[in-house]
Scaffold this active site. Sequence first.
Site, PDB file in Angstrom:
ATOM      1  N   LYS A 117     -37.563  -9.710  14.596  1.00 15.41           N
ATOM      2  CA  LYS A 117     -36.918  -8.844  15.580  1.00 15.41           C
ATOM      3  C   LYS A 117     -37.195  -9.317  17.015  1.00 15.41           C
ATOM      4  CE  LYS A 117     -35.064  -5.905  12.645  1.00 15.41           C
ATOM      5  NZ  LYS A 117     -35.677  -6.143  11.342  1.00 15.41           N
TER       6      LYS A 117
HETATM    7  C1  LIG Z   1     -30.847  -2.177  11.219  1.00 19.72           C
HETATM    8  C2  LIG Z   1     -32.207  -2.064  10.609  1.00 19.72           C
HETATM    9  N1  LIG Z   1     -32.734  -0.846  10.406  1.00 19.72           N
HETATM   10  C3  LIG Z   1     -33.958  -0.694   9.881  1.00 19.72           C
HETATM   11  C4  LIG Z   1     -34.724  -1.773   9.508  1.00 19.72           C
HETATM   12  C5  LIG Z   1     -36.061  -1.553   8.887  1.00 19.72           C
HETATM   13  O1  LIG Z   1     -37.090  -2.085   9.671  1.00 19.72           O
HETATM   14  P1  LIG Z   1     -38.478  -2.565   9.013  1.00 19.72           P
HETATM   15  O2  LIG Z   1     -38.210  -3.849   8.307  1.00 19.72           O
HETATM   16  O3  LIG Z   1     -39.378  -2.733  10.203  1.00 19.72           O
HETATM   17  O4  LIG Z   1     -38.926  -1.485   8.112  1.00 19.72           O
HETATM   18  C6  LIG Z   1     -34.231  -3.054   9.730  1.00 19.72           C
HETATM   19  C7  LIG Z   1     -35.045  -4.231   9.386  1.00 19.72           C
HETATM   20  O5  LIG Z   1     -34.766  -5.034   8.599  1.00 19.72           O
HETATM   21  C8  LIG Z   1     -32.937  -3.212  10.263  1.00 19.72           C
HETATM   22  O6  LIG Z   1     -32.410  -4.419  10.457  1.00 19.72           O
END
Ligand SMILES: Cc1ncc(COP(=O)(O)O)c(C=O)c1O
Length: 379
Positions: free
Chosen positions: A185
């Site tokens: 990210k």
């Molecule tokens: C659009 C979106 N929402 C939520 C998430 C979830 O984040 P995390 O991987 O930190 O749990 C991601 C990550 O892949 C994402 O790309």
Amino acid sequence: MSTAEFLPYGRQSIVEDDIAAVAAVLRGDWLTTGPAVTAFESDIAAVTGGVPAVAVTSGTAALHVAYAAAGIGSGDEVVCAPMTFVATAATAALLGAKVVFADVSPETGNLLPDAAAAAVTSRTKVIAAVDYAGHPVDAAALSTVARNAGALLLEDAAHSIGGTWQGRPVGSLADLTTFSFFPTKNLTTAEGGAVACASPSLLRRAREFRNHGLVRDRDRLRWPDEGGWHQEVHEFGLNYRLPDVLCALGSSQLKRLPWFVSRRAALHARYSAGLSDVDGVALPVTLPGAAPAWHLYPLRVLGGRRRALYEYLREHGIGVQVNYIPAYWHPVFADLGYRRGLCPGAEEFYAAELSLPLFPDLADSDVDRVIELVRAFFR
Ligand SMILES: Cc1ncc(COP(=O)(O)O)c(C=O)c1O
């Protein structure tokens, strides 16, 4: 990175200051629930234009916390963008909500306000939009749709911290904004996330859900005379606390967020310049009013050739990805009766989408190598 290496589609950028910040916490008294958490939360608030934030253990936890703060439960409906990682929908479903998918723009992948408006009912409690690839949603129009429906707008900003819409920072646009700090990210805490929210009551619920639902304020205790040690659970919560060790990494990374955003924008522009005259692809679109914080470079490959280009680039050591299958294509939703064809814009976008490598330490020469391979494929 050297041109001989396999190019991942994304990766973290860690410098010595990040390592020193983490090491300093490891040498101190507080590994978790300490001052680095408070500091990280204020540092996030500096990016959201002053909107306070609650740090949590992932972007998924942030979504779960945000829906819980909004009071989502069985019988409620959540209108959700399907062009997203499954967590945006899954966390609402886990709380018992019915997820109602509304279509996205086949150009940007972002939730269309008209589609959201058509999907709301008297049971809609949250509209969940996603800043796909780092391009902010039309938050003003979506906020109006949410307000008219008596619902809250949740902006899943896992991709877009550091972006702005109509001059206002992501984090200040919706009732609830969630961030992810996964390594690919725009900044990382290894695993981590946050919820930003201007409403004091929603913020308090988010803070409590992150910490088992524990209430400590004496004036809210049901049994205040129990003793100085006493704390109570009024609503169930979980342990989603992001430790000081990782918050220190986050604060250190946030110092470089302006550079991360500008470097990603420069690489994005380099791809677009190098591919603009290639027949057979469509470039990412930036709408007027948007200053994206580009997490992805979502090329669209036309004429049914996406899979062939994916395989060609992979064979040449380029770690391209597809983000994402429409969320309701996952068998867990298919088994609940969601059918293909539900959101044609999302399916059109998915059929063409191919994410090219994009991360701050990517060299210009690596971008040029990818451009050259794409051009060679279409020659
Ligand atoms: C659009 C979106 N929402 C939520 C998430 C979830 O984040 P995390 O991987 O930190 O749990 C991601 C990550 O892949 C994402 O790309």
